[in-house]
Design an enzyme around this catalytic site. Structure first.
Site, mmCIF file in Angstrom:
data_model
loop_
_atom_site.group_PDB
_atom_site.id
_atom_site.type_symbol
_atom_site.label_atom_id
_atom_site.label_comp_id
_atom_site.label_asym_id
_atom_site.label_seq_id
_atom_site.Cartn_x
_atom_site.Cartn_y
_atom_site.Cartn_z
ATOM 1 N N TYR A 51 0.845 -1.207 0.000
ATOM 2 C CA TYR A 51 0.000 0.000 0.000
ATOM 3 C C TYR A 51 0.877 1.252 0.000
ATOM 4 C CZ TYR A 51 -2.332 3.928 2.267
ATOM 5 O OH TYR A 51 -2.755 5.199 2.582
ATOM 6 N N HIS A 304 1.647 12.669 -6.839
ATOM 7 C CA HIS A 304 1.183 11.810 -5.756
ATOM 8 C C HIS A 304 2.110 10.604 -5.586
ATOM 9 C CE1 HIS A 304 -2.641 11.866 -3.353
ATOM 10 N NE2 HIS A 304 -2.200 10.691 -2.979
ATOM 11 N N ARG A 307 1.257 7.356 -7.474
ATOM 12 C CA ARG A 307 0.215 6.476 -6.934
ATOM 13 C C ARG A 307 -1.094 6.603 -7.694
ATOM 14 N NH1 ARG A 307 1.413 4.757 -1.888
ATOM 15 N NH2 ARG A 307 -0.624 4.867 -0.902
HETATM 16 C C1 LIG Z 1 1.073 5.896 2.149
HETATM 17 C C2 LIG Z 1 0.813 7.187 1.446
HETATM 18 C C3 LIG Z 1 -0.344 7.908 1.710
HETATM 19 C C4 LIG Z 1 -0.567 9.120 1.070
HETATM 20 N N1 LIG Z 1 -1.690 9.841 1.391
HETATM 21 C C5 LIG Z 1 -1.857 11.071 0.847
HETATM 22 C C6 LIG Z 1 -2.947 11.875 1.255
HETATM 23 O O1 LIG Z 1 -3.761 11.496 2.106
HETATM 24 N N2 LIG Z 1 -3.070 13.104 0.696
HETATM 25 C C7 LIG Z 1 -2.173 13.569 -0.252
HETATM 26 O O2 LIG Z 1 -2.315 14.698 -0.732
HETATM 27 N N3 LIG Z 1 -1.140 12.812 -0.649
HETATM 28 C C8 LIG Z 1 -0.959 11.597 -0.115
HETATM 29 N N4 LIG Z 1 0.109 10.834 -0.487
HETATM 30 C C9 LIG Z 1 1.059 11.362 -1.490
HETATM 31 C C10 LIG Z 1 2.175 12.148 -0.805
HETATM 32 O O3 LIG Z 1 1.699 13.320 -0.217
HETATM 33 C C11 LIG Z 1 3.274 12.548 -1.807
HETATM 34 O O4 LIG Z 1 2.713 13.249 -2.874
HETATM 35 C C12 LIG Z 1 4.070 11.361 -2.312
HETATM 36 O O5 LIG Z 1 4.208 10.362 -1.333
HETATM 37 C C13 LIG Z 1 5.439 11.840 -2.732
HETATM 38 O O6 LIG Z 1 6.152 10.844 -3.322
HETATM 39 P P1 LIG Z 1 7.275 9.978 -2.582
HETATM 40 O O7 LIG Z 1 6.560 9.030 -1.703
HETATM 41 O O8 LIG Z 1 7.941 9.318 -3.743
HETATM 42 O O9 LIG Z 1 8.186 10.910 -1.821
HETATM 43 C C14 LIG Z 1 0.359 9.613 0.116
HETATM 44 C C15 LIG Z 1 1.524 8.882 -0.136
HETATM 45 C C16 LIG Z 1 1.747 7.689 0.524
HETATM 46 C C17 LIG Z 1 3.034 6.946 0.244
#
Ligand SMILES: Cc1cc2nc3c(=O)[nH]c(=O)nc-3n(C[C@H](O)[C@H](O)[C@H](O)COP(=O)(O)O)c2cc1C
Length: 410
Positions: A51, A304, A307
């Site tokens: 996840y 994101h 993702r």
């Molecule tokens: C487990 C997880 C949960 C996340 N949940 C959110 C969220 O609730 N809101 C959001 O704007 N971005 C969310 N993100 C995206 C992060 O804010 C960010 O854009 C992203 O993790 C950056 O990339 P990196 O993991 O390669 O550093 C999430 C990322 C991960 C890994």
């Protein structure tokens, strides 16, 4: 910071303010974000690890986010006075002691009890921003109480009910949140193939497959899984009526999320929120120009973390056009793929004011909780310091595009 790595190979403590890298135990062998990922993979049930680690569809963007930084070459200035290096930067009218902060991430309670409180506390100690996700495990109030002095920001997924959006912003303002970050790249749920294969769903479903995943990680079940709030969403608990439960809060979050957020909704939020507002998920000049026209203060160039829409351009590739379109009126932050201090320096050279770090912090929480987060923040700070020394500059505002060459390593 001066170079404190002795040639004997024994590690001395590297201090940054009050933060330090661990000198004993498993963390003392953690040299980079990939080491933390490996430990997290060992500790977490597979569906939880995937996840966090996984991305949309074929994970093209997920992978390119990281490798895109490798294509950029440094153009060092070896003959340079490098004493007195500092990482202090100023954006949105306040100073930060380093040019990075912590991304908003929902579901961190699956990695470590009290994860958001821990991350915010360590960000405060380091003097860098922490962004609490609307779907975070801890609430705005819990984080404010634990880290009153932090640069605390709040991320909003826009909800269908304008009253709910307003209530959340009122709670954020009452808790002294400095900036609002509105995420725009998640209008509908992405197809995350690993989650489908693993049967990962929120609220968690118990199937033979998921039960097996938990059963083979009894350490995680004991330390994390048995905690009532590990699956919760603290910000939404007060919204779900009498007898709130984590499962009710998660279901409410899913049902209430708006599936279509346009510039009209952005304008409403801009009118309500009196402090700095940023839009997260901008990767084009066109949307950066709309953001300027709307009067937002900044954007987070983000996909994101790969993702969501697989195939989205990488953020380091998108950064120059967004910076140009911002015409100096937007504070431009960047996330997605930041794994090393050198990645942060490359982004700053191309016009970002600061970067945000996601998965490395998540994996640090899973690997070692509070000590893990302290370690990863100090590690990135240390890496930036070394790049400063080797690239030949002392202050972040000296960086410009002459320090890098695009596509130097295609
Ligand atoms: C487990 C997880 C949960 C996340 N949940 C959110 C969220 O609730 N809101 C959001 O704007 N971005 C969310 N993100 C995206 C992060 O804010 C960010 O854009 C992203 O993790 C950056 O990339 P990196 O993991 O390669 O550093 C999430 C990322 C991960 C890994």
């Amino acid at each position: 910071m001066t170079d404190t790595w002795p040639s004997t190979g024994a590690r001395t403590e590297l201090r940054w303010g009050d933060l330090r890298m661990a000198t004993s135990g498993e963390l003392s062998r953690v040299w980079d974000a990939e080491d933390l990922r490996r430990i997290a993979r060992r500790r977490l049930p597979r569906l939880i690890f995937d996840y966090v680690d996984g991305g949309g569809e074929k994970e093209i963007t997920l992978n390119h986010n990281v490798t895109a930084f490798d294509r950029i070459g440094f153009r060092p200035r070896g003959v340079a006075a490098i004493d007195g290096r500092t990482q202090t930067v100023s954006f949105l009218g306040r100073a930060s002691s380093a040019p990075f902060g912590i991304c908003p991430m929902g579901g961190l309670g699956y990695l470590c009890p009290n994860a958001d409180v821990i991350a915010a506390r360590l960000a405060a100690k380091a003097g860098i921003p922490h962004i609490l996700a609307s779907g975070a495990s801890n609430s705005i109030e819990q984080v404010a109480a634990a880290a009153p002095d932090a640069r605390r920001w709040f991320q909003l997924y826009v909800f269908r009910d304008p009253g709910l959006n307003r209530r959340l912003l009122e709670r954020a303002a009452a808790c002294g949140v400095e900036a609002l970050v509105v995420t725009t790249d998640t209008q509908i749920n992405a197809k995350r193939t690993r989650d489908f294969r693993n049967g990962f769903a929120l609220p968690m479903r118990f199937t033979p497959r998921t039960i097996y995943d938990f059963a083979v990680k009894p350490g995680w079940v004991w330390k994390v899984g048995r905690h009532h709030n590990s699956a919760g969403m603290g910000n939404l608990m007060p919204e779900v009526g009498p007898n709130p439960t984590p499962a009710k809060a998660v279901t409410y979050f899913k049902n209430e999320r708006s599936r279509s957020v346009g510039w009209e909704e952005m304008k409403l939020l801009r009118d309500i929120w009196k402090g700095p507002m940023l839009i997260k998920g901008i990767v084009t000049a066109e949307e950066a120009e709309r953001a300027v026209a709307l009067g937002v203060d900044g954007v987070v160039v983000s996909n994101h973390g790969g993702r969501n829409l697989d195939g989205t351009v990488t953020t380091i590739d998108a950064l120059p056009e967004v910076v140009a379109a911002g015409r100096g009126k937007l504070t431009v932050l960047l996330d997605s793929g930041i794994r090393k201090g050198s990645d942060v320096v490359k982004a700053l050279a191309l016009g970002a004011s600061a970067c945000l770090v996601g998965r490395p912090v998540a994996f640090a929480l899973a690997a070692a909780g509070e000590a893990g987060v302290e370690h990863v923040l100090a590690m990135i700070h240390d890496e930036i310091d070394r790049v400063q020394g080797l690239l030949g500059f002392t202050r972040m505002d000296q960086l410009d595009s002459s320090f890098v060459r695009l596509n130097a390593h295609p």
